[in-house]
Scaffold this motif. Structure first.
Motif, PDB file in Angstrom:
ATOM      1  N   ASP A  18       0.836  -1.191   0.000  1.00 23.55           N
ATOM      2  CA  ASP A  18       0.000   0.000   0.000  1.00 23.55           C
ATOM      3  C   ASP A  18       0.877   1.250   0.000  1.00 23.55           C
ATOM      4  OD1 ASP A  18      -2.509  -1.137  -0.151  1.00 23.55           O
ATOM      5  OD2 ASP A  18      -2.700  -1.352   2.018  1.00 23.55           O
ATOM      6  N   GLY A  35     -10.475   1.575  -1.888  1.00 27.92           N
ATOM      7  CA  GLY A  35     -11.257   0.357  -1.949  1.00 27.92           C
ATOM      8  C   GLY A  35     -10.793  -0.516  -3.103  1.00 27.92           C
ATOM      9  N   PRO A  36     -11.639  -1.435  -3.551  1.00 23.89           N
ATOM     10  CA  PRO A  36     -11.246  -2.310  -4.669  1.00 23.89           C
ATOM     11  C   PRO A  36     -10.918  -1.541  -5.941  1.00 23.89           C
ATOM     12  CG  PRO A  36     -13.207  -3.158  -3.556  1.00 23.89           C
ATOM     13  CD  PRO A  36     -12.957  -1.793  -2.998  1.00 23.89           C
ATOM     14  N   VAL A  37     -11.502  -0.349  -6.080  1.00 21.59           N
ATOM     15  CA  VAL A  37     -11.212   0.499  -7.243  1.00 21.59           C
ATOM     16  C   VAL A  37     -10.612   1.815  -6.742  1.00 21.59           C
ATOM     17  CG1 VAL A  37     -12.135   1.673  -9.266  1.00 21.59           C
ATOM     18  CG2 VAL A  37     -13.116  -0.526  -8.546  1.00 21.59           C
ATOM     19  N   TRP A  69      -0.766   0.674  -7.328  1.00 22.34           N
ATOM     20  CA  TRP A  69      -2.122   0.178  -7.033  1.00 22.34           C
ATOM     21  C   TRP A  69      -2.419  -1.120  -7.773  1.00 22.34           C
ATOM     22  CZ3 TRP A  69      -4.728   5.616  -7.649  1.00 22.34           C
ATOM     23  CH2 TRP A  69      -4.751   6.254  -6.409  1.00 22.34           C
ATOM     24  N   THR A  72      -1.168  -4.123  -6.128  1.00 24.20           N
ATOM     25  CA  THR A  72      -1.923  -4.572  -4.954  1.00 24.20           C
ATOM     26  C   THR A  72      -3.198  -5.298  -5.359  1.00 24.20           C
ATOM     27  OG1 THR A  72      -3.191  -2.509  -4.732  1.00 24.20           O
ATOM     28  CG2 THR A  72      -1.045  -2.614  -3.604  1.00 24.20           C
ATOM     29  N   LYS A  73      -3.335  -5.551  -6.657  1.00 20.83           N
ATOM     30  CA  LYS A  73      -4.484  -6.262  -7.233  1.00 20.83           C
ATOM     31  C   LYS A  73      -5.759  -5.428  -7.208  1.00 20.83           C
ATOM     32  CE  LYS A  73      -1.740  -9.823  -7.658  1.00 20.83           C
ATOM     33  NZ  LYS A  73      -0.481  -9.238  -7.123  1.00 20.83           N
ATOM     34  N   ARG A  74      -5.620  -4.115  -7.098  1.00 18.96           N
ATOM     35  CA  ARG A  74      -6.769  -3.232  -7.229  1.00 18.96           C
ATOM     36  C   ARG A  74      -6.991  -2.876  -8.701  1.00 18.96           C
ATOM     37  NH1 ARG A  74      -4.310  -1.113  -2.396  1.00 18.96           N
ATOM     38  NH2 ARG A  74      -5.805  -0.943  -0.673  1.00 18.96           N
ATOM     39  N   GLN A  75      -8.200  -2.482  -8.998  1.00 21.59           N
ATOM     40  CA  GLN A  75      -8.465  -1.810 -10.257  1.00 21.59           C
ATOM     41  C   GLN A  75      -8.188  -0.320 -10.063  1.00 21.59           C
ATOM     42  OE1 GLN A  75     -12.284  -2.839 -12.156  1.00 21.59           O
ATOM     43  NE2 GLN A  75     -12.438  -4.533 -10.696  1.00 21.59           N
TER      44      GLN A  75
END
Length: 409
Positions: A18, A35-37, A69, A72-75
């Motif tokens: 992060d 968040g996820p996105v 980002w 970190t496997k985020r979109q």
């Protein structure tokens, strides 16, 4: 308006870190926990004199944010504007005897080509000011109807005193703001304004200049700050993760934009972090369009410079630092690129898993790209001095440098 094609970002084993990043509004490092996105808005070019190294340095910084980002496997939901109508663009078109629309289209196309060559990840929405006008007009009307804006000789101004949080992005006092307003497109000395700092939301039509139907506002065109606010709120909403740009946008652009959005929505803040890249100089002066002391990415490419070397030259400087472009900076980058490519071309090498973690740690710490480059340099030096028996290591290094630093080896 369309953006540019995306280069593939290799997936790396393990988990990314992060990001902690410097926030201009608080003056300190803040953790970002999207968040996820993850949502990011970066202010785009006014399309003339594109793309100079100062532009490239700014977009490189926010490309790194996206890459951290993604690791970190985020979109990532990335939005960028193009200020394709504004006084400087009109002035340049008049000076050069070219239609302003043609100039904007030509320079935007060149910008796309440069971003593609430098492997900058494109925005999901790439929006021109002109195409945003239908969404801008209702916002100006709302501000006016709420008493947060007023008319002056047909022009509509935003009242900075309508926002109790005005000043919290830049932290500047009124005197400093007034100086910067005069330098950066404002009109603090115009008679009749309620506050010298009040920025224009809607400019009434001027003879010989483009204008659009503004409904109850009359014919005209939008101010600079409300353009980005309309685009950001439409596509990202309030409280998005990062508002980005060069340090010359802290005031008035990002300060005014934040106030517009906060008054419109009644929410605070517009962005969780305000992140700004440093300025690039040439011959001892800040590289700028007004001075004409520009180094262009397209010119370097035409001269045969590998875009990966240009990118390494940018990465060699911390994104928040002010630095100077020199021939030596480019020569060092070309030499580094050659060393790295030679190292990863071998069939095996020293283990690379620790290097991937070093790069991740460096970038998570306020995008410390110079530290990441130094870590790769150490691996390359070990490869040169000792070799190694890990047949997968060169490929791991190549993929990590591509995924996290945007440099194709």
């Amino acid at each position: 308006m369309h953006a540019w094609p995306a280069s593939e970002v290799p997936a790396l084993p393990g988990q990314g870190r992060d990001l902690r990043i410097h926030d201009t509004a608080t003056g300190g490092s803040v953790p970002l926990d999207p968040g996820p996105v993850a949502r990011i808005y970066v202010c785009g070019i006014t399309p003339y004199d594109a793309t100079h190294i100062g532009h490239a340095a700014t977009y490189n910084a926010f490309d790194l944010v996206q890459r951290v980002w993604l690791d970190t496997k985020r979109q990532v939901h990335y939005v960028q504007n193009v200020t394709d109508v504004d006084d400087p663009l009109l002035e340049r078109a008049h000076r050069d005897g070219i239609d302003w629309v043609a100039l904007a289209e030509q320079q935007t196309a060149l910008f796309r080509e440069d971003m593609t060559a430098l492997r900058m990840l494109p925005p999901q929405q790439y929006i021109g000011a002109v195409e945003a006008i239908p969404g801008i007009v209702p916002l100006v009307e709302r501000l006016r109807d709420a008493g947060a804006a007023y008319e002056l000789e047909g022009d509509i101004y935003f009242s900075v005193e309508s926002d109790a949080d005005f000043g919290k992005v830049s932290g500047l006092d009124a005197a400093a703001m007034r100086l910067l307003s005069a330098e950066r497109g404002g009109d603090p000395d115009r008679p009749g304004k309620k506050n010298p700092l009040d920025p224009m939301l809607w400019m009434a039509a001027r003879e010989g200049e483009p204008s659009w139907d503004g409904g109850s506002l009359g014919r005209g065109r939008p101010g600079w700050h409300i353009e980005c606010v309309a685009i950001a709120l439409d596509h990202l909403g309030m409280g998005f993760d990062v508002q980005g740009g060069g340090s010359d946008l802290v005031f008035p652009h990002h300060e005014m934009g934040a106030s517009h959005a906060q008054v419109l929505t009644g929410e605070f803040p517009m962005a969780k972090a305000y992140v700004h890249a440093g300025m690039v100089a040439l011959d001892g002066e800040k590289m700028s369009k007004s001075k004409g002391n520009l180094v262009f990415v397209s010119k370097l490419r035409r001269d045969g410079v590998d875009p990966a070397a240009i990118r390494l030259a940018l990465l060699a400087h911390h994104y928040r630092s002010d630095w100077e472009w020199t021939d030596q900076v480019l020569q060092d980058a070309v030499a580094r690129l050659g060393r790295w490519r030679a190292a990863v071309s071998r069939p095996d090498g020293p283990p690379a898993e620790a290097l991937v973690e070093e790069i991740r740690e460096a970038l998570a710490d306020d995008l410390d790209a110079p530290a990441a480059l130094a870590a790769v340099d150490r691996w390359v030096a070990r490869q040169d001095a000792e070799g190694g028996s890990d047949i997968g290591a060169p490929g791991v290094v190549s993929r990590a440098v591509d995924a996290l630093l945007g440099v194709a080896l």
